[in-house]
Each structure stands twice: as structure tokens, then as C-alpha cells.
Design an enzyme around this catalytic site. Structure first.
Site, PDB file in Angstrom:
ATOM      1  N   HIS A   7      -4.271 -29.283  73.726  1.00 31.63           N
ATOM      2  CA  HIS A   7      -3.992 -28.111  72.888  1.00 31.63           C
ATOM      3  C   HIS A   7      -4.939 -28.039  71.698  1.00 31.63           C
ATOM      4  O   HIS A   7      -5.592 -29.017  71.347  1.00 31.63           O
ATOM      5  CB  HIS A   7      -2.536 -28.092  72.389  1.00 31.63           C
ATOM      6  N   HIS A  79      -6.349 -29.233  64.242  1.00 31.32           N
ATOM      7  CA  HIS A  79      -6.809 -30.338  65.094  1.00 31.32           C
ATOM      8  C   HIS A  79      -6.898 -29.894  66.543  1.00 31.32           C
ATOM      9  O   HIS A  79      -6.382 -28.841  66.914  1.00 31.32           O
ATOM     10  CB  HIS A  79      -5.896 -31.566  64.974  1.00 31.32           C
ATOM     11  N   GLU A 130      -6.529 -35.471  67.955  1.00 30.06           N
ATOM     12  CA  GLU A 130      -5.301 -36.095  68.435  1.00 30.06           C
ATOM     13  C   GLU A 130      -5.555 -36.549  69.867  1.00 30.06           C
ATOM     14  O   GLU A 130      -6.166 -35.831  70.648  1.00 30.06           O
ATOM     15  CB  GLU A 130      -4.155 -35.065  68.399  1.00 30.06           C
TER      16      GLU A 130
HETATM   17 CO    CO Z   1      -1.161 -31.635  68.154  1.00 33.16          CO
END
Ligand code: CO
Length: 134
Positions: A7, A79, A130
Site C-alpha cells: 500500500h 509511507h 514499511e
Molecule cells: Co502502512
């Protein structure tokens, strides 16, 4: 090490209005807001055919995205999340290469119920990364 893009997360000052815009202007399918007190955010997920977008709004006094929104009052990309098949192996390799893993370096359970880690943006072209084990 890297697998799919899981994502892209966008920090927003007003989750309700951002969700409304994605829904009405872009015709997106949006989840119900989910509060994640451990991470200091409220999040909605937008499912796309090839990935997800997460809209993040600060939750509580010490939200980790509060400072980001102070610098970027209208919001911004916060992020990106890459999938890995073994997060501990990935962490050990990255740390051996001098990359800083945020927090205590132990994976936490993220918004999707999977172990995640964050890497220091200064070690990756100014991008907070991440990693999520899938
Ligand atoms: Co995230």
C-alpha cells in the site's frame, strides 16, 4: 527481498472529507474507519485492483503523524509498504547493511494483522518504508 507493493499511505488532516472525496470524485471503494490506538492513527483502506491506498488521520495526543501534518498541513504521502516473505530475515539483512529500523526493531502487528517494521527515511531517499510480512 522485496515483493509486491502492499500500500501507499497518505496522511490527511480530515479523514472524513478525504474519504468523501475519494468516494465521490474518484469513485473509490472505501472501508469503514478503523481506529488503531497503538499506532496513533485512524485509517481507511481504499482497495484498488493492484494495490491499496491507506488514508491516515492522527488519533490521540502523541500521534506519530502529527508532526508530519504540521509540516504538510494539507496532507501528503507518508509511507509506502513493501511485502516481504520473512520480516526477521529482511530486518537482519538491512541492519547488517546499516539501515536503521525504527522503534525497538521488533516487528509489530500492523493494520492488516500482519507483522510490520518501519525503516528510517534518511536511510532510504527520504521515504519512510514499511515492510509487511505476508
Ligand atoms: Co502502512
Amino acid at each position: 527481498m522485496l515483493d509486491r507493493l502492499n500500500h501507499v499511505a497518505i496522511a490527511v488532516p480530515d479523514l472524513q472529507s478525504a474519504s468523501h472525496q475519494y468516494k465521490t470524485t474518484l469513485g473509490a471503494t472505501i472501508s469503514e474507519p478503523m481506529e488503531i490506538p497503538e499506532q496513533g492513527v485512524t485509517v481507511v483502506f481504499i482497495e484498488l485492483p493492484n494495490t491499496k491506498i491507506e488514508l491516515l488521520e492522527p488519533l490521540g495526543e502523541k500521534s506519530p503523524i502529527a508532526g508530519f501534518l504540521e509540516k504538510n498541513p494539507s496532507g501528503g504521502i507518508h509511507h509506502i509498504c513493501y511485502e516481504v516473505d520473512n520480516i526477521l530475515q529482511a530486518r537482519d539483512k538491512l541492519q547488517a547493511d546499516g539501515v536503521r529500523v525504527l522503534g525497538d526493531g521488533e516487528p509489530k502487528i500492523g493494520a492488516h494483522g500482519k507483522p510490520v517494521l518501519f525503516l528510517h527515511p534518511k536511510d532510504f531517499q527520504g521515504t519512510l518504508i514499511e515492510l509487511e510480512e505476508v
